[in-house]
Design a protein around this motif. Structure first.
Motif, PDB file in Angstrom:
ATOM      1  N   GLU A  22       7.952   1.854   2.264  1.00 38.45           N
ATOM      2  CA  GLU A  22       7.310   0.596   2.664  1.00 38.45           C
ATOM      3  C   GLU A  22       6.776   0.735   4.083  1.00 38.45           C
ATOM      4  OE1 GLU A  22       9.639  -3.008   2.458  1.00 38.45           O
ATOM      5  OE2 GLU A  22       7.946  -4.238   3.151  1.00 38.45           O
TER       6      GLU A  22
ATOM      7  N   ASN B 249       2.717  -4.691   2.810  1.00 38.72           N
ATOM      8  CA  ASN B 249       2.843  -6.158   2.826  1.00 38.72           C
ATOM      9  C   ASN B 249       1.474  -6.806   3.017  1.00 38.72           C
ATOM     10  OD1 ASN B 249       5.930  -6.643   2.918  1.00 38.72           O
ATOM     11  ND2 ASN B 249       5.582  -5.063   4.467  1.00 38.72           N
TER      12      ASN B 249
ATOM     13  N   GLU C 165       2.772  -5.836  -1.662  1.00 37.20           N
ATOM     14  CA  GLU C 165       3.880  -6.793  -1.661  1.00 37.20           C
ATOM     15  C   GLU C 165       3.388  -8.165  -1.210  1.00 37.20           C
ATOM     16  OE1 GLU C 165       7.349  -5.623   0.504  1.00 37.20           O
ATOM     17  OE2 GLU C 165       7.417  -3.629  -0.399  1.00 37.20           O
TER      18      GLU C 165
ATOM     19  N   ASP D  47       7.801  -9.938  -2.988  1.00 42.12           N
ATOM     20  CA  ASP D  47       8.678  -9.617  -1.854  1.00 42.12           C
ATOM     21  C   ASP D  47       9.676 -10.751  -1.618  1.00 42.12           C
ATOM     22  OD1 ASP D  47       9.669  -8.152   0.239  1.00 42.12           O
ATOM     23  OD2 ASP D  47       7.879  -8.311   1.499  1.00 42.12           O
TER      24      ASP D  47
HETATM   25 MG    MG Z   1       7.989  -6.199   2.296  1.00 43.81          MG
END
Ligand code: MG
Ligand code: C2E
Ligand code: MG
Ligand code: MG
Length: 262
Positions: A59, A113, A145, A174
Protein backbone atom coordinates in the motif's frame (compact mmCIF):
# COMPACT_ATOMS: atom_id res chain seq x y z
CA UNK A 1 -13.17 48.91 12.63
CA UNK A 2 -16.17 46.63 12.02
CA UNK A 3 -13.83 43.92 10.78
CA UNK A 4 -11.69 44.24 13.87
CA UNK A 5 -14.70 44.01 16.13
CA UNK A 6 -15.77 40.82 14.34
CA UNK A 7 -12.43 39.25 14.96
CA UNK A 8 -12.52 40.27 18.62
CA UNK A 9 -15.92 38.71 19.00
CA UNK A 10 -14.69 35.37 17.66
CA UNK A 11 -11.80 35.45 20.08
CA UNK A 12 -14.04 36.29 23.01
CA UNK A 13 -16.46 33.42 22.38
CA UNK A 14 -13.84 30.81 21.55
CA UNK A 15 -10.22 31.70 22.11
CA UNK A 16 -9.06 28.50 20.42
CA UNK A 17 -10.97 29.02 17.20
CA UNK A 18 -8.87 31.70 15.58
CA UNK A 19 -5.73 29.81 16.37
CA UNK A 20 -7.08 26.58 14.91
CA UNK A 21 -8.30 28.33 11.76
CA UNK A 22 -4.99 30.13 11.38
CA UNK A 23 -3.06 26.89 11.80
CA UNK A 24 -5.27 25.23 9.21
CA UNK A 25 -4.62 28.10 6.81
CA UNK A 26 -0.89 27.90 7.42
CA UNK A 27 -0.91 24.16 6.85
CA UNK A 28 -2.84 24.57 3.59
CA UNK A 29 -0.25 27.06 2.33
CA UNK A 30 2.54 24.71 3.37
CA UNK A 31 0.92 21.80 1.53
CA UNK A 32 0.56 23.80 -1.69
CA UNK A 33 4.23 24.78 -1.54
CA UNK A 34 5.24 21.21 -0.71
CA UNK A 35 3.45 19.82 -3.76
CA UNK A 36 5.00 22.45 -6.04
CA UNK A 37 8.41 21.87 -4.44
CA UNK A 38 8.34 18.08 -4.68
CA UNK A 39 8.49 17.59 -0.90
CA UNK A 40 6.10 14.64 -0.73
CA UNK A 41 7.32 11.07 -0.68
CA UNK A 42 5.70 7.66 -0.53
CA UNK A 43 6.17 4.86 1.92
CA UNK A 44 4.99 1.36 1.16
CA UNK A 45 3.52 -1.20 3.53
CA UNK A 46 3.35 -4.89 2.55
CA UNK A 47 0.09 -6.83 2.37
CA UNK A 48 0.80 -10.46 3.24
CA UNK A 49 -1.09 -13.59 2.16
CA UNK A 50 -1.86 -15.41 5.40
CA UNK A 51 -1.76 -18.88 3.80
CA UNK A 52 1.93 -18.70 2.93
CA UNK A 53 3.30 -15.42 4.28
CA UNK A 54 4.06 -14.06 0.81
CA UNK A 55 3.85 -10.34 0.07
CA UNK A 56 1.23 -9.96 -2.66
CA UNK A 57 0.84 -6.17 -2.64
CA UNK A 58 2.12 -2.98 -1.06
CA UNK A 59 0.00 0.00 0.00
CA UNK A 60 1.32 3.42 -1.00
CA UNK A 61 1.13 5.84 1.94
CA UNK A 62 1.81 9.53 1.59
CA UNK A 63 4.56 11.16 3.67
CA UNK A 64 5.65 14.79 4.10
CA UNK A 65 9.05 14.55 5.77
CA UNK A 66 9.70 18.30 5.97
CA UNK A 67 6.17 19.08 7.13
CA UNK A 68 6.48 17.71 10.63
CA UNK A 69 2.86 16.51 10.63
CA UNK A 70 1.45 13.03 10.00
CA UNK A 71 -1.02 12.11 7.22
CA UNK A 72 -3.92 12.03 9.67
CA UNK A 73 -3.27 15.75 10.26
CA UNK A 74 -2.47 16.99 6.75
CA UNK A 75 -4.74 14.80 4.61
CA UNK A 76 -7.98 16.25 6.04
CA UNK A 77 -6.63 19.75 5.27
CA UNK A 78 -5.72 18.64 1.74
CA UNK A 79 -9.26 17.28 1.40
CA UNK A 80 -10.85 20.46 2.67
CA UNK A 81 -8.84 22.68 0.34
CA UNK A 82 -9.13 20.45 -2.72
CA UNK A 83 -5.37 19.98 -2.86
CA UNK A 84 -5.99 16.25 -2.38
CA UNK A 85 -6.91 16.08 -6.08
CA UNK A 86 -3.52 17.08 -7.60
CA UNK A 87 -1.79 15.39 -4.67
CA UNK A 88 -3.74 12.18 -5.30
CA UNK A 89 -2.73 12.18 -8.96
CA UNK A 90 0.89 12.64 -7.95
CA UNK A 91 0.57 9.64 -5.58
CA UNK A 92 -1.04 7.44 -8.24
CA UNK A 93 1.56 8.25 -10.88
CA UNK A 94 4.51 7.78 -8.50
CA UNK A 95 3.12 4.54 -7.06
CA UNK A 96 2.43 3.05 -10.49
CA UNK A 97 5.91 4.01 -11.70
CA UNK A 98 7.52 2.45 -8.60
CA UNK A 99 5.39 -0.70 -8.80
CA UNK A 100 6.13 -1.67 -12.37
CA UNK A 101 9.38 -3.36 -11.49
CA UNK A 102 7.92 -5.07 -8.42
CA UNK A 103 5.05 -6.47 -10.46
CA UNK A 104 7.23 -7.66 -13.31
CA UNK A 105 9.81 -9.24 -11.02
CA UNK A 106 7.71 -10.55 -8.13
CA UNK A 107 4.05 -10.24 -9.12
CA UNK A 108 3.53 -7.69 -6.34
CA UNK A 109 0.58 -5.32 -6.84
CA UNK A 110 0.27 -1.76 -5.56
CA UNK A 111 -2.72 -0.36 -3.70
CA UNK A 112 -3.40 3.39 -3.77
CA UNK A 113 -5.77 5.45 -1.61
CA UNK A 114 -8.23 7.57 -3.59
CA UNK A 115 -10.18 10.42 -2.03
CA UNK A 116 -13.81 11.11 -2.80
CA UNK A 117 -12.93 14.41 -4.40
CA UNK A 118 -10.58 12.68 -6.80
CA UNK A 119 -13.20 10.09 -7.73
CA UNK A 120 -15.61 12.94 -8.55
CA UNK A 121 -13.29 14.34 -11.25
CA UNK A 122 -15.27 13.98 -14.48
CA UNK A 123 -12.40 12.21 -16.24
CA UNK A 124 -11.32 10.04 -13.32
CA UNK A 125 -11.49 6.73 -15.21
CA UNK A 126 -9.66 8.10 -18.25
CA UNK A 127 -6.92 9.59 -16.10
CA UNK A 128 -6.33 6.36 -14.20
CA UNK A 129 -6.06 4.49 -17.50
CA UNK A 130 -3.69 7.18 -18.82
CA UNK A 131 -1.42 6.78 -15.78
CA UNK A 132 -1.30 3.01 -16.35
CA UNK A 133 -0.47 3.65 -19.97
CA UNK A 134 2.28 6.16 -19.24
CA UNK A 135 3.91 4.13 -16.49
CA UNK A 136 3.54 0.77 -18.25
CA UNK A 137 1.93 -0.82 -15.20
CA UNK A 138 -0.59 -3.56 -16.09
CA UNK A 139 -4.11 -2.88 -14.79
CA UNK A 140 -4.02 -6.17 -12.88
CA UNK A 141 -1.21 -4.71 -10.74
CA UNK A 142 -3.32 -1.83 -9.44
CA UNK A 143 -5.80 -1.74 -6.56
CA UNK A 144 -7.68 1.48 -5.73
CA UNK A 145 -8.77 1.93 -2.11
CA UNK A 146 -11.89 3.95 -1.36
CA UNK A 147 -13.65 4.35 1.94
CA UNK A 148 -17.16 3.08 2.51
CA UNK A 149 -18.62 6.55 2.78
CA UNK A 150 -17.16 7.61 -0.58
CA UNK A 151 -18.48 4.49 -2.27
CA UNK A 152 -21.94 4.75 -0.76
CA UNK A 153 -22.44 8.52 -0.94
CA UNK A 154 -21.93 8.76 -4.65
CA UNK A 155 -23.51 5.78 -6.37
CA UNK A 156 -23.30 7.39 -9.81
CA UNK A 157 -19.54 7.97 -9.64
CA UNK A 158 -19.01 4.63 -8.04
CA UNK A 159 -20.68 2.93 -10.99
CA UNK A 160 -17.92 4.29 -13.21
CA UNK A 161 -15.47 2.15 -11.33
CA UNK A 162 -16.99 -0.75 -13.23
CA UNK A 163 -15.16 0.50 -16.32
CA UNK A 164 -11.84 0.25 -14.50
CA UNK A 165 -12.70 -3.22 -13.21
CA UNK A 166 -13.43 -4.37 -16.75
CA UNK A 167 -9.84 -3.46 -17.55
CA UNK A 168 -8.55 -5.44 -14.58
CA UNK A 169 -8.07 -2.75 -11.93
CA UNK A 170 -9.33 -3.96 -8.56
CA UNK A 171 -11.31 -1.89 -6.06
CA UNK A 172 -10.98 -2.20 -2.29
CA UNK A 173 -13.22 -0.83 0.45
CA UNK A 174 -10.83 0.80 2.94
CA UNK A 175 -11.42 0.87 6.70
CA UNK A 176 -14.43 -1.42 6.26
CA UNK A 177 -16.80 -1.51 9.21
CA UNK A 178 -16.30 2.02 10.42
CA UNK A 179 -18.61 3.91 8.10
CA UNK A 180 -22.07 2.43 7.68
CA UNK A 181 -24.25 0.18 9.77
CA UNK A 182 -26.15 -1.25 6.80
CA UNK A 183 -24.30 -3.90 4.83
CA UNK A 184 -26.89 -4.28 2.09
CA UNK A 185 -25.13 -1.76 -0.15
CA UNK A 186 -22.13 -4.07 -0.44
CA UNK A 187 -24.01 -6.42 -2.76
CA UNK A 188 -24.34 -3.69 -5.37
CA UNK A 189 -20.93 -2.07 -5.13
CA UNK A 190 -18.31 -2.77 -7.80
CA UNK A 191 -15.69 -3.97 -5.32
CA UNK A 192 -13.26 -6.87 -5.07
CA UNK A 193 -11.59 -6.52 -1.69
CA UNK A 194 -12.65 -5.63 1.85
CA UNK A 195 -9.97 -4.07 4.02
CA UNK A 196 -11.29 -4.65 7.51
CA UNK A 197 -10.53 -1.72 9.78
CA UNK A 198 -7.89 -2.27 12.40
CA UNK A 199 -10.31 -1.56 15.25
CA UNK A 200 -11.77 -5.04 14.54
CA UNK A 201 -8.31 -6.64 14.54
CA UNK A 202 -7.40 -4.82 17.74
CA UNK A 203 -10.59 -5.68 19.62
CA UNK A 204 -9.91 -9.39 19.35
CA UNK A 205 -9.92 -11.26 16.06
CA UNK A 206 -12.13 -13.96 17.59
CA UNK A 207 -14.84 -11.38 18.14
CA UNK A 208 -18.26 -12.02 16.69
CA UNK A 209 -17.93 -8.94 14.51
CA UNK A 210 -14.78 -10.14 12.78
CA UNK A 211 -16.39 -13.53 12.14
CA UNK A 212 -19.52 -11.95 10.72
CA UNK A 213 -17.54 -9.66 8.43
CA UNK A 214 -15.47 -12.55 7.12
CA UNK A 215 -18.58 -14.67 6.51
CA UNK A 216 -20.22 -11.78 4.70
CA UNK A 217 -17.15 -11.33 2.49
CA UNK A 218 -17.07 -15.04 1.77
CA UNK A 219 -20.73 -15.00 0.77
CA UNK A 220 -20.07 -12.11 -1.60
CA UNK A 221 -16.86 -13.70 -2.96
CA UNK A 222 -14.78 -10.75 -1.78
CA UNK A 223 -11.12 -11.01 -0.79
CA UNK A 224 -10.38 -9.90 2.77
CA UNK A 225 -7.48 -7.97 4.22
CA UNK A 226 -7.23 -7.45 7.99
CA UNK A 227 -5.63 -4.09 8.80
CA UNK A 228 -3.47 -3.43 11.83
CA UNK A 229 -2.13 -6.96 12.42
CA UNK A 230 0.41 -6.51 15.20
CA UNK A 231 0.81 -9.95 16.81
CA UNK A 232 1.41 -13.55 15.76
CA UNK A 233 -1.70 -14.55 17.70
CA UNK A 234 -3.83 -12.17 15.65
CA UNK A 235 -2.37 -13.48 12.40
CA UNK A 236 -2.96 -17.11 13.38
CA UNK A 237 -6.54 -16.45 14.47
CA UNK A 238 -7.31 -14.49 11.30
CA UNK A 239 -5.93 -17.29 9.15
CA UNK A 240 -8.04 -19.84 11.03
CA UNK A 241 -11.13 -17.71 10.41
CA UNK A 242 -10.46 -17.70 6.69
CA UNK A 243 -9.20 -14.14 6.28
CA UNK A 244 -7.03 -14.03 3.15
CA UNK A 245 -4.51 -11.27 3.82
CA UNK A 246 -3.00 -9.30 6.67
CA UNK A 247 -1.34 -5.89 6.83
CA UNK A 248 0.29 -4.37 9.88
CA UNK A 249 3.32 -3.74 12.01
CA UNK A 250 3.77 -7.51 12.58
CA UNK A 251 4.98 -7.78 8.99
CA UNK A 252 6.38 -4.32 8.40
CA UNK A 253 5.84 -0.66 9.09
CA UNK A 254 5.43 1.48 5.99
CA UNK A 255 8.95 1.92 4.53
CA UNK A 256 10.59 3.80 1.65
CA UNK A 257 10.59 1.97 -1.70
CA UNK A 258 14.28 1.19 -1.39
CA UNK A 259 13.79 -0.66 1.89
CA UNK A 260 11.21 -3.14 0.50
CA UNK A 261 12.14 -6.77 0.07
CA UNK A 262 9.75 -9.47 -1.12
MG1 MG B 1 -5.72 2.59 2.70
P1 C2E C 1 -5.26 3.76 5.63
O1 C2E C 1 -5.41 3.85 4.16
O2 C2E C 1 -6.25 2.92 6.36
O3 C2E C 1 -3.77 3.25 5.88
C1 C2E C 1 -3.39 2.44 6.96
C2 C2E C 1 -2.85 3.27 8.09
O4 C2E C 1 -2.65 2.42 9.22
C3 C2E C 1 -1.48 3.88 7.79
O5 C2E C 1 -1.39 5.13 8.50
C4 C2E C 1 -0.53 2.86 8.41
O6 C2E C 1 0.73 3.39 8.74
C5 C2E C 1 -1.30 2.46 9.64
N1 C2E C 1 -0.94 1.13 10.10
C6 C2E C 1 -0.51 0.09 9.37
N2 C2E C 1 -0.30 -1.00 10.13
C7 C2E C 1 -0.60 -0.66 11.39
C8 C2E C 1 -0.60 -1.38 12.65
O7 C2E C 1 -0.25 -2.56 12.74
N3 C2E C 1 -0.99 -0.69 13.75
C9 C2E C 1 -1.38 0.62 13.69
N4 C2E C 1 -1.73 1.21 14.82
N5 C2E C 1 -1.41 1.32 12.52
C10 C2E C 1 -1.03 0.69 11.39
P2 C2E C 1 -0.86 6.45 7.80
O8 C2E C 1 0.23 6.13 6.82
O9 C2E C 1 -0.59 7.42 8.89
O10 C2E C 1 -2.09 6.93 6.94
C11 C2E C 1 -3.28 7.29 7.58
C12 C2E C 1 -4.39 7.45 6.58
O11 C2E C 1 -4.12 8.55 5.72
C13 C2E C 1 -4.58 6.27 5.66
O12 C2E C 1 -5.30 5.24 6.28
C14 C2E C 1 -5.34 6.92 4.53
O13 C2E C 1 -6.71 7.03 4.85
C15 C2E C 1 -4.73 8.29 4.49
N6 C2E C 1 -3.74 8.33 3.40
C16 C2E C 1 -2.44 7.97 3.41
N7 C2E C 1 -1.88 8.15 2.20
C17 C2E C 1 -2.86 8.63 1.40
C18 C2E C 1 -2.92 9.04 0.02
O14 C2E C 1 -1.96 8.92 -0.77
N8 C2E C 1 -4.13 9.52 -0.45
C19 C2E C 1 -5.23 9.60 0.36
N9 C2E C 1 -6.38 10.07 -0.16
N10 C2E C 1 -5.21 9.22 1.65
C20 C2E C 1 -4.04 8.74 2.16
MG1 MG D 1 -7.22 1.39 5.71
MG1 MG E 1 -7.41 2.46 8.49
Amino acid sequence: AAKGAGKDRVVRFDPGLRTAAARQQQLATGLRRALAGGEFTLHYQPVVRLADGRVTAVEALLRWPAGGVPPLTFIPVAEATGLIVPLGWWVLRQACADAREWFERDGVAVTVNVSGRQLREHDFVERVLAVLDETGLPAAALVLELTESVLVDDAERTARLGRLRERGVRIAVDDFGTGYSSLAYLVHLPVDILKIDRTFTASGVDSTLMKVILQLAEGLSLQTVAEGVETDAQAAALKALGCHYGQGYLYSRPVPAGALSF
